[in-house]
Write a protein that holds these residues in place. Structure first.
Motif, PDB file in Angstrom:
ATOM      1  N   ALA A 180      33.956  38.320  33.023  1.00  0.00           N
ATOM      2  CA  ALA A 180      33.735  37.513  34.230  1.00  0.00           C
ATOM      3  C   ALA A 180      32.441  36.711  34.119  1.00  0.00           C
ATOM      4  O   ALA A 180      32.394  35.532  34.493  1.00  0.00           O
ATOM      5  N   ASN A 234      33.056  33.833  31.548  1.00  0.00           N
ATOM      6  CA  ASN A 234      33.929  32.796  32.127  1.00  0.00           C
ATOM      7  C   ASN A 234      33.193  31.983  33.192  1.00  0.00           C
ATOM      8  O   ASN A 234      33.326  30.760  33.251  1.00  0.00           O
ATOM      9  N   HIS A 235      32.431  32.662  34.034  1.00  0.00           N
ATOM     10  CA  HIS A 235      31.681  31.975  35.087  1.00  0.00           C
ATOM     11  C   HIS A 235      30.679  31.007  34.470  1.00  0.00           C
ATOM     12  O   HIS A 235      30.605  29.839  34.867  1.00  0.00           O
ATOM     13  N   TYR A 236      29.917  31.481  33.496  1.00  0.00           N
ATOM     14  CA  TYR A 236      28.906  30.636  32.859  1.00  0.00           C
ATOM     15  C   TYR A 236      29.554  29.450  32.138  1.00  0.00           C
ATOM     16  O   TYR A 236      29.112  28.310  32.284  1.00  0.00           O
ATOM     17  N   LYS A 241      29.560  26.646  36.311  1.00  0.00           N
ATOM     18  CA  LYS A 241      29.240  26.834  37.721  1.00  0.00           C
ATOM     19  C   LYS A 241      27.759  27.096  37.947  1.00  0.00           C
ATOM     20  O   LYS A 241      27.201  26.676  38.950  1.00  0.00           O
ATOM     21  N   ASP A 242      27.120  27.826  37.035  1.00  0.00           N
ATOM     22  CA  ASP A 242      25.710  28.168  37.161  1.00  0.00           C
ATOM     23  C   ASP A 242      25.097  28.294  35.777  1.00  0.00           C
ATOM     24  O   ASP A 242      25.806  28.474  34.784  1.00  0.00           O
ATOM     25  N   THR A 282      23.738  32.922  37.103  1.00  0.00           N
ATOM     26  CA  THR A 282      24.862  33.781  36.702  1.00  0.00           C
ATOM     27  C   THR A 282      24.407  35.229  36.667  1.00  0.00           C
ATOM     28  O   THR A 282      25.103  36.119  37.168  1.00  0.00           O
ATOM     29  N   ARG A 302      24.040  36.471  40.225  1.00  0.00           N
ATOM     30  CA  ARG A 302      25.347  36.619  40.879  1.00  0.00           C
ATOM     31  C   ARG A 302      26.048  37.914  40.477  1.00  0.00           C
ATOM     32  O   ARG A 302      26.652  38.593  41.300  1.00  0.00           O
TER      33      ARG A 302
END
Length: 95
Positions: free
Chosen positions: A13, A16-18, A22-23, A28, A31
Motif C-alpha cells: 500500500a 502504490n500510494h507513493y 499522491k504524496d 506517505t 499517512r
C-alpha cells in the motif's frame, strides 16, 4: 526468526500510494505511520525487484553471494543502501 514489523499489505500500500504520485516520502510515511527511510527503501526495492523486493527475507546467504556483495559494493562505489537494494537484501545493516 523475527516477525516483520510491517505486513506485506502495508508495504504494498505504501509503495502504490507513493508511486501513484499522491504524496512524497514524508507525507506517505506520515499517512501510513512508517519511517521515511522505509518508504524510500520499499519503493527502490519494488522498482528493482518487484513484489520479491518488498517481501520479507530471512537474509541467510551463501558465502559466494556474500563475497559478490562485498566485492561489488566498493568496486561500483555503492552505498550500503544501494548495495542492499541492488542485491535484494532486506536492510543496509545486513550488507
Amino acid at each position: 526468526m523475527a516477525k516483520p514489523k510491517y505486513s506485506l499489505e502495508t508495504r504494498l500500500a505504501v509503495v502504490n500510494h507513493y508511486l501513484a504520485g499522491k504524496d512524497g516520502t514524508h507525507r506517505t510515511a506520515e499517512r501510513f505511520g512508517v519511517e521515511r527511510t522505509s518508504v524510500r527503501r520499499w519503493v527502490r526495492a519494488w522498482q528493482l525487484h518487484g513484489l520479491d523486493g518488498i517481501t520479507w527475507k530471512n537474509d541467510r546467504h551463501s558465502p559466494a553471494f556474500r563475497m559478490t556483495v562485498v566485492r561489488t559494493a566498493p568496486d561500483e562505489e555503492l552505498s550500503m543502501r544501494e548495495a542492499a537494494a541492488r542485491f535484494n537484501i532486506s536492510n543496509e545493516t545486513v550488507v
